[in-house]
Design an enzyme around this catalytic site. Structure first.
Site, mmCIF file in Angstrom:
data_model
loop_
_atom_site.group_PDB
_atom_site.id
_atom_site.type_symbol
_atom_site.label_atom_id
_atom_site.label_comp_id
_atom_site.label_asym_id
_atom_site.label_seq_id
_atom_site.Cartn_x
_atom_site.Cartn_y
_atom_site.Cartn_z
ATOM 1 N N GLY A 19 -17.733 -11.360 -5.789
ATOM 2 C CA GLY A 19 -19.018 -11.350 -5.109
ATOM 3 C C GLY A 19 -19.191 -10.188 -4.166
ATOM 4 O O GLY A 19 -20.055 -10.214 -3.289
ATOM 5 N N SER A 20 -18.392 -9.135 -4.351
ATOM 6 C CA SER A 20 -18.455 -7.982 -3.450
ATOM 7 C C SER A 20 -19.472 -6.942 -3.885
ATOM 8 O O SER A 20 -19.759 -5.994 -3.158
ATOM 9 C CB SER A 20 -17.076 -7.320 -3.351
ATOM 10 O OG SER A 20 -16.650 -6.859 -4.624
ATOM 11 N N LEU A 53 -19.072 -4.968 -6.547
ATOM 12 C CA LEU A 53 -18.386 -3.844 -7.179
ATOM 13 C C LEU A 53 -18.054 -4.126 -8.646
ATOM 14 O O LEU A 53 -17.270 -3.400 -9.256
ATOM 15 C CB LEU A 53 -17.097 -3.510 -6.420
ATOM 16 C CG LEU A 53 -17.250 -3.139 -4.947
ATOM 17 C CD1 LEU A 53 -15.887 -2.831 -4.324
ATOM 18 C CD2 LEU A 53 -18.186 -1.953 -4.769
ATOM 19 N N GLY A 54 -18.644 -5.166 -9.201
ATOM 20 C CA GLY A 54 -18.387 -5.490 -10.599
ATOM 21 C C GLY A 54 -17.040 -6.131 -10.830
ATOM 22 O O GLY A 54 -16.429 -5.951 -11.888
ATOM 23 N N SER A 93 -15.942 -9.294 -11.380
ATOM 24 C CA SER A 93 -15.754 -10.261 -12.464
ATOM 25 C C SER A 93 -15.678 -9.568 -13.826
ATOM 26 O O SER A 93 -14.805 -9.864 -14.642
ATOM 27 C CB SER A 93 -16.895 -11.284 -12.468
ATOM 28 O OG SER A 93 -16.881 -12.056 -11.290
ATOM 29 N N GLU A 132 -18.317 -12.800 -21.145
ATOM 30 C CA GLU A 132 -18.826 -13.154 -19.827
ATOM 31 C C GLU A 132 -20.259 -13.672 -19.872
ATOM 32 O O GLU A 132 -20.581 -14.698 -19.252
ATOM 33 C CB GLU A 132 -18.740 -11.929 -18.904
ATOM 34 C CG GLU A 132 -19.021 -12.246 -17.449
ATOM 35 C CD GLU A 132 -18.799 -11.056 -16.538
ATOM 36 O OE1 GLU A 132 -18.869 -11.246 -15.312
ATOM 37 O OE2 GLU A 132 -18.575 -9.942 -17.043
ATOM 38 N N ASP A 188 -21.162 -3.112 -15.919
ATOM 39 C CA ASP A 188 -19.842 -3.257 -15.305
ATOM 40 C C ASP A 188 -18.710 -3.195 -16.318
ATOM 41 O O ASP A 188 -17.651 -2.599 -16.066
ATOM 42 C CB ASP A 188 -19.756 -4.576 -14.533
ATOM 43 C CG ASP A 188 -20.762 -4.644 -13.397
ATOM 44 O OD1 ASP A 188 -21.287 -3.583 -13.011
ATOM 45 O OD2 ASP A 188 -21.018 -5.761 -12.910
#
Length: 347
Positions: free
Chosen positions: A109-110, A112-113, A115, A147, A159
């Site tokens: 959840g930052s 920055l991709g 997951s 995903e 991402d």
């Protein structure tokens, strides 16, 4: 035998959100992004206990399962299970006994991709372990399908490709999930100047991007003209920023970044909030030129453009807030894996 892999995280510089369906299906999307020296990591260790053991540090899951062909997707370590299930199904692999361990340099959840990079990282470990015939495009596409389709997690397409390819990339997103990655060759002095001109600040708040992305999808489906026009401008900013970057024009780069943030805020109500605005106010008062939240918004990392001679002033001001400044560098290599053999078998 032990197999390890790592995949880099990315900064979305311009065009963010135009890679999300249905916008990319209807209008096509453009993204400019670059990877940085923060990574996701995966280790697969062959075992003989007849179990599949999962140690997911980020989701705090440590569990063992029988050697089955499909693991239940039950909300725990879903990314690992999703990759495992698809590999077994698509490549006719017999279940094996192993332990898999994953962790991340940045919190989920930052923005920055994380997951998607983790899915690529896990998949890359299986590719290395099992000798699967997948190049960067095939790896990215499969990671995206796992995903977005198998696990039904909201998000775009950039991402997975950023993590697999590495470097600076100008990406095109067309109908039928077609993606074209155009690697950019940026002069070293321009990369150095960009690093000198950028501050990456973690707000300390991780957020789920799903609600924000779902709102963006709803805006497109419903024909929300204000939001769609904003996304059109965001997409065009990827073209403009690409030229600014190739020329090393940091003033123009900062201007486009700031305008992109203003347009992005029109996409969904939750993209900004008083905490994020406080970060921007503090940074701008200390001399920052422009900035934007990385990823969907709502929290995570904020990237700010500064005049390099005033960078320390901006950092000192931000350090008085509750978050933290994250040192980083741009890097080249994409996801990769390698094998470790017991020393008694090394020749």
């Amino acid at each position: 035998m032990i197999v390890r892999s790592k995949a880099p995280l990315r900064l979305g510089l311009a065009g963010g959100g135009s890679d999300v369906s249905p916008y990319s299906d209807i209008y096509s999307g453009l993204i400019l992004n670059a990877i940085i020296n923060l990574y996701t990591y995966c280790t697969i260790e062959e075992t003989v206990d007849g179990m599949i053991t999962i140690d997911s540090n980020d989701s705090h899951c440590y569990k063992s399962y029988p050697m089955v062909e499909q693991l239940d997707i039950d909300g725990e370590a879903s990314l690992i299970k999703g990759v495992y299930n698809r590999v077994i199904r698509d490549f006719d692999v017999k279940p094996r006994s192993f332990k898999i361990t994953t962790y991340n340099d940045a919190p989920a959840g930052s923005g920055l991709g994380t997951s998607s990079a983790m899915v690529v990282c896990i998949l890359k470990a299986f590719i290395e372990w099992l000798g699967l015939p997948l190049g960067d495009y095939e790896t990215s596409r499969l990671a995206y399908e796992i995903e977005r389709k198998d696990l039904n997690l909201s998000g775009g397409k950039q991402d997975q490709y950023a993590a697999a390819f590495g470097g600076f990339n100008y990406m095109e997103f067309l109908q039928n999930d077609l993606v074209i990655v155009n690697p950019l060759k940026i002069k070293r002095w321009i990369v150095d100047e960009l690093e000198a001109s950028m501050v990456l600040y973690f707000t300390g708040v991780s957020r789920s991007s799903a609600a924000i992305i779902d709102q963006q999808k709803k805006n497109t489906f419903s024909g929300n003209e204000k939001a769609i026009e904003a996304m059109h401008r965001i997409k065009k900013s990827a073209i403009d920023m690409k030229f600014a970057l190739l020329k090393g024009d940091m003033q123009e780069f900062a201007r486009i970044l700031g305008q992109g943030w203003e347009d992005k805020k029109k996409m969904a109500d939750a993209i900004t909030n008083p905490m994020i605005q406080d970060v921007f106010n503090t940074a701008m008062s200390a001399g920052a030129l422009a900035g934007k939240v990385s990823g969907a918004g709502g929290g995570g990392f904020v990237m700010l453009m500064v005049e390099p001679t005033r960078k320390k002033e901006v950092i000192n001001a931000l350090n008085k807030l509750d978050g933290s400044v994250m040192p980083f560098q741009f890097t080249e290599g994409g996801a990769h894996g390698w094998k470790i053999y017991p020393t008694d078998k090394v020749k």
